[in-house]
Design a protein around this motif. Sequence first.
Motif, short mmCIF file in Angstrom:
data_model
loop_
_atom_site.label_atom_id
_atom_site.label_comp_id
_atom_site.label_asym_id
_atom_site.label_seq_id
_atom_site.Cartn_x
_atom_site.Cartn_y
_atom_site.Cartn_z
N GLU A 224 32.73 -31.57 4.25
CA GLU A 224 33.33 -30.42 3.58
C GLU A 224 33.12 -30.53 2.08
O GLU A 224 32.86 -31.63 1.55
N VAL A 225 33.26 -29.41 1.40
CA VAL A 225 33.34 -29.37 -0.06
C VAL A 225 34.79 -29.08 -0.43
O VAL A 225 35.34 -28.07 0.01
N TRP A 226 35.37 -29.97 -1.23
CA TRP A 226 36.74 -29.76 -1.71
C TRP A 226 36.68 -29.37 -3.18
O TRP A 226 36.08 -30.09 -4.00
N GLU A 227 37.30 -28.25 -3.51
CA GLU A 227 37.44 -27.82 -4.89
C GLU A 227 38.82 -28.22 -5.38
O GLU A 227 39.84 -27.78 -4.84
N LEU A 228 38.85 -29.07 -6.39
CA LEU A 228 40.08 -29.54 -6.99
C LEU A 228 40.26 -28.80 -8.31
O LEU A 228 39.41 -28.89 -9.19
N VAL A 229 41.37 -28.09 -8.45
CA VAL A 229 41.55 -27.19 -9.58
C VAL A 229 42.87 -27.48 -10.28
O VAL A 229 43.93 -27.55 -9.62
N ASN A 230 42.81 -27.63 -11.60
CA ASN A 230 44.01 -27.76 -12.42
C ASN A 230 44.11 -26.53 -13.29
O ASN A 230 43.31 -26.34 -14.21
N ILE A 231 45.07 -25.66 -12.99
CA ILE A 231 45.30 -24.52 -13.87
C ILE A 231 45.88 -25.04 -15.17
O ILE A 231 46.33 -26.17 -15.27
N ASP A 232 45.86 -24.23 -16.20
CA ASP A 232 46.25 -24.70 -17.53
C ASP A 232 47.77 -24.76 -17.65
O ASP A 232 48.42 -23.86 -18.20
N ASN A 233 48.35 -25.84 -17.10
CA ASN A 233 49.80 -26.02 -17.19
C ASN A 233 50.17 -27.12 -18.19
O ASN A 233 51.31 -27.56 -18.22
N GLY A 234 49.20 -27.55 -19.00
CA GLY A 234 49.50 -28.51 -20.05
C GLY A 234 49.44 -29.96 -19.63
O GLY A 234 49.66 -30.85 -20.46
N ARG B 221 37.22 -26.08 0.89
CA ARG B 221 38.67 -26.00 0.73
C ARG B 221 38.99 -26.03 -0.76
O ARG B 221 38.44 -26.85 -1.49
N ARG B 222 39.90 -25.18 -1.18
CA ARG B 222 40.30 -25.09 -2.58
C ARG B 222 41.74 -25.58 -2.71
O ARG B 222 42.64 -25.05 -2.07
N TRP B 223 41.91 -26.60 -3.56
CA TRP B 223 43.23 -27.17 -3.78
C TRP B 223 43.61 -26.96 -5.25
O TRP B 223 42.95 -27.48 -6.13
N VAL B 224 44.68 -26.20 -5.48
CA VAL B 224 45.13 -25.90 -6.83
C VAL B 224 46.40 -26.71 -7.11
O VAL B 224 47.38 -26.62 -6.37
N PHE B 225 46.35 -27.49 -8.17
CA PHE B 225 47.46 -28.37 -8.55
C PHE B 225 48.26 -27.67 -9.64
O PHE B 225 47.75 -27.41 -10.73
#
Length: 245
Positions: free
Chosen positions: A153-163, A120-124
């Motif tokens: 499960e494998v969880w992908e936690l992602v922070n896009i470059d929002n500062g 599962r991919r979670w983008v913050f």
Amino acid sequence: LHAFFLTRTNGASQTFDYMANAGNLLPAPLRNQVSVRIAVAERADIVIDFSRYAIGTELYLSNRLQQVETRRHEGLGAATPVLKFIVDREPPEQDLSQVPNVLRELRPLDPAEIAAAPVRRWVFERSNGMWAINGQFFNPNQPRAVIPKGGAEVWELVNIDNGWDHPIHIHFEEGRILSMTRDGVEVPVPPHMRGRKDVYLLERNSSFRVFMRFRDFVGKYVMHCHNLIHEDHAMMLRWDIREDD
């Protein structure tokens, strides 16, 4: 975010042994540490030896991570005292306890189990002036993931470059970090983060791959950013563990 240093009034550093992160013992203590860096809601267990100091000696636990703006830290700076220690001898008998070289061995991860686990991919991210996960705001009545009890499960936690930095807290279950990236490049997992964890600091443009097992109990749980203004507006989701029919 905080970077804690333990020093005497003359500025000399006091070392300590780093025992556990997030309440979970590491496989072995990290010896002779002089600082510890933790995010909001992250925990570190340390052991300090005060025996070489005279009674009345004062030491300070200080934060040196500067955060001029709310969104991110600006590196190390002047120390801000947080906690004061005054050395005493109570009880007067010498404490002969020692930190062992081995604490709690981690259960080996099975590559085949990881390869077979759903991802599962979670983008913050920021959305419409609020805070979202995969573009959606928190809805307490709608689970965003339903997982069978006993699953993995494998969880992908992602922070896009929002500062912003986002300390992400996954309730109930703790995971093991498989890998992490910064600016799209894989970097080594720091030694203090190699045990079981439930808070993951997503710095700007970074990600984690976390392996999780959902073992003991069914129920409704949440994952959220621990910047409370983000949690409130509304970077949080509900996920459920259910009996496998």
